[in-house]
Design a protein around this motif. Structure first.
Motif, PDB file in Angstrom:
ATOM      1  N   GLU A 267       0.042   9.915   3.762  1.00  0.00           N
ATOM      2  CA  GLU A 267      -1.173   9.660   2.972  1.00  0.00           C
ATOM      3  C   GLU A 267      -2.247   8.995   3.823  1.00  0.00           C
ATOM      4  O   GLU A 267      -3.429   9.188   3.643  1.00  0.00           O
ATOM      5  CB  GLU A 267      -0.835   8.786   1.752  1.00  0.00           C
ATOM      6  CG  GLU A 267      -1.977   8.613   0.770  1.00  0.00           C
ATOM      7  CD  GLU A 267      -2.842   7.392   1.040  1.00  0.00           C
ATOM      8  OE1 GLU A 267      -3.835   7.199   0.332  1.00  0.00           O
ATOM      9  OE2 GLU A 267      -2.527   6.604   1.982  1.00  0.00           O
ATOM     10  N   GLU A 268      -1.783   8.153   4.757  1.00  0.00           N
ATOM     11  CA  GLU A 268      -2.744   7.401   5.564  1.00  0.00           C
ATOM     12  C   GLU A 268      -3.331   8.249   6.687  1.00  0.00           C
ATOM     13  O   GLU A 268      -4.354   7.884   7.257  1.00  0.00           O
ATOM     14  CB  GLU A 268      -2.072   6.162   6.173  1.00  0.00           C
ATOM     15  CG  GLU A 268      -1.441   5.216   5.156  1.00  0.00           C
ATOM     16  CD  GLU A 268      -2.486   4.406   4.402  1.00  0.00           C
ATOM     17  OE1 GLU A 268      -3.694   4.653   4.575  1.00  0.00           O
ATOM     18  OE2 GLU A 268      -2.088   3.525   3.624  1.00  0.00           O
TER      19      GLU A 268
ATOM     20  N   ASP B 129       0.854  -1.187   0.000  1.00  0.00           N
ATOM     21  CA  ASP B 129       0.000   0.000   0.000  1.00  0.00           C
ATOM     22  C   ASP B 129       0.894   1.242   0.000  1.00  0.00           C
ATOM     23  O   ASP B 129       1.455   1.596   1.039  1.00  0.00           O
ATOM     24  CB  ASP B 129      -0.910  -0.041   1.240  1.00  0.00           C
ATOM     25  CG  ASP B 129      -1.839   1.141   1.339  1.00  0.00           C
ATOM     26  OD1 ASP B 129      -1.749   2.060   0.510  1.00  0.00           O
ATOM     27  OD2 ASP B 129      -2.664   1.147   2.279  1.00  0.00           O
TER      28      ASP B 129
ATOM     29  N   ALA C 115     -11.188   3.353  -1.269  1.00  0.00           N
ATOM     30  CA  ALA C 115      -9.949   3.779  -0.601  1.00  0.00           C
ATOM     31  C   ALA C 115      -9.527   5.155  -1.093  1.00  0.00           C
ATOM     32  O   ALA C 115      -9.666   5.460  -2.280  1.00  0.00           O
ATOM     33  CB  ALA C 115      -8.840   2.763  -0.872  1.00  0.00           C
TER      34      ALA C 115
HETATM   35  C1  GLV Z   1      -6.236   5.069   2.654  1.00  0.00           C
HETATM   36  O1  GLV Z   1      -5.702   3.993   2.476  1.00  0.00           O
HETATM   37  C2  GLV Z   1      -7.597   5.101   3.088  1.00  0.00           C
HETATM   38  O2  GLV Z   1      -8.493   4.989   2.250  1.00  0.00           O
HETATM   39  O3  GLV Z   1      -7.840   5.168   4.289  1.00  0.00           O
END
Ligand code: GLV
Ligand code: MN
Ligand code: MN
Length: 433
Positions: free
Chosen positions: A123-124, A89, A355
């Motif tokens: 990003e997360e 990921d 996502a």
């Molecule tokens: C990222 O991976 C998300 O959609 O939370």
């Protein structure tokens, strides 16, 4: 180019960075030593390929192949992970970008438009709570001062974390100059969910991203003794929290949405006491924005009702909201035509996803597209996340063909429009405002 610098060779080097030896999951949180190791590795690999690496003040790295700073074709993904996330990921898109450059260099491709590799930060939102923080800052989708004040679970602000990592948080904010130099962004990512396997396809294309968001729910009650406080006298925040978890599942299922409580903190955390507070994070995703809003409203009302029943105070705060994304149709069609032509030769399925991605955030400013690499089980945000090497390599070949087409001569590229001769490729327009 060393023969070992294929995708597999690169992956072997990158794979151990930030992996927890106990769980096998990744803890590549932004601005930590694991993150620094990933950045250093990316910088080193880019420089070995003669690419000029430039940070953008927001924590994202950009590695330029070519001098021209107009209409460049960008590719890449993110380096950070969720707690005990999978290694693909984000990392897959960064490593695939390097490997695609190798493939193109090996065939002496000389980009007419610069190719720039991006490695995005946070990003997360695993450390500071706001997903796609690097691309939001870059595009101006979040106020820099609000971002500087974000805190992690230990109370460290983003500004403090950046300073500790040797960066100047005073400089974060939109980079219109950089965005203005990019004509399109293509992100390769492991598939999250399992749509490609039943279709027998190694690579797919993204159609859209569901709108989604995160909310923090604070249930504040009264700490008490587990052995002496009578039920009738308690103000136990765990009870409205638990009832809300169950209600969220029902409400979301009825609406065709998804609701998840993946993070919860009971304070003070004694096993023989009623909690003083429960802090919980709700993630909701839905096929459209009305459904998202209605689902969150219903869950919130349920939480308020349960809290009132137990004499508990509820505070709800939205931490992030990401609107629906529909990826650029012309760019997607052009990529589909490239992939349906030699040497890739497979018409890619086109998939929606729940996502979030940096490509989604960037889509507010640029034509963007995504390639998905088959995930045989569909599992993601887990150490069990996996993609087969052959599929990763198919993804790299697909990405290289796409970059060759987009960054090559405007009309004469081998791959353009072969799937549908009646529909010639659209020239890439300038960045949208
Ligand atoms: C990222 O991976 C998300 O959609 O939370
Ligand atoms: Mn993720
Ligand atoms: Mn990701």
């Amino acid at each position: 180019m060393n023969p070992g610098d294929t995708f597999a060779g690169l992956w072997r080097e990158f794979e151990p960075l930030g992996r927890d030896p106990q769980t096998g999951g990744y803890r590549r949180y932004s601005w930590t030593p694991a993150d620094a190791a990933c950045r250093a590795w990316f910088t080193d690999q880019a420089q070995k390929r003669g690419l000029a690496v430039e940070p953008d003040n927001n924590g994202n790295l950009w590695a330029w192949w070519g001098q021209a700073r107009a209409d460049a074709i960008a590719t890449g993904s993110h380096l950070d992970s969720v707690p005990d996330g999978g290694g693909f990921d984000g990392g897959l898109g960064v490593v695939a970008a390097l490997a695609a450059v190798d493939l193109l260099k090996a065939k002496n491709f000389n980009p007419e438009r610069s190719v720039v590799l991006a490695a995005f930060t946070e990003e997360e939102g695993a450390r500071f709570g706001v997903p796609c923080l690097g691309s939001r800052l870059l595009t101006g989708a979040i106020d820099p001062q609000a971002a500087r004040n974000l805190t992690d679970d230990a109370g460290v602000t983003l500004a403090e974390a950046m300073t500790a990592a040797g960066c100047d948080a005073g400089l974060i904010g939109p980079r219109d100059d950089l965005l203005g130099a990019i004509g399109a962004f293509v992100e390769l990512h492991i598939e999250q969910g399992r749509a490609l396997a039943p279709l027998g396809a190694a690579v797919g294309l993204a159609e859209s991203i569901w709108p989604h968001g995160r909310w923090r729910l604070d249930f504040d009650g009264q700490a008490d003794h587990a052995g002496t406080a009578r039920f009738a006298d308690r103000h136990d925040p765990m009870l409205p929290y638990a009832a809300t978890v169950l209600a969220a599942r029902q409400i979301a299922a009825r609406a065709g949405a998804l609701a998840t409580f993946g993070k919860v903190i009971a304070e003070p955390g004694g096993s023989n006491g009623v909690s003083a507070a429960v802090r919980a994070w709700l993630d909701v995703r839905a096929p459209d924005e009305d459904t998202l809003r209605d689902t969150v409203t219903s869950i919130r009302s349920a939480a308020e009702e349960f809290s009132a029943e137990h004499g508990v105070t509820l505070t709800v705060r939205q931490e992030s909201l990401t609107r629906e994304v529909r990826f650029d149709r012309d760019l997607r069609d052009r990529i589909a035509a490239v992939l349906a032509a030699p040497p890739v030769l497979a018409a890619p399925p086109v998939l929606p996803t729940g996502a979030g991605h940096d490509a989604g955030v960037l889509s507010a400013r640029l034509p963007t597209a995504m390639l998905f690499v088959r995930n045989p089980t569909g599992v993601s945000h887990s150490p069990a996340e996996h993609a087969e090497l052959a599929d990763c390599e198919a993804g790299v070949r697909a990405l290289a063909a796409v970059l060759e087409n987009l960054a090559g001569p405007a009309v004469s590229a081998d791959h353009a429009a072969l799937a549908d001769p009646a529909r010639p490729p659209e020239p890439m327009g300038p960045a949208r405002p």
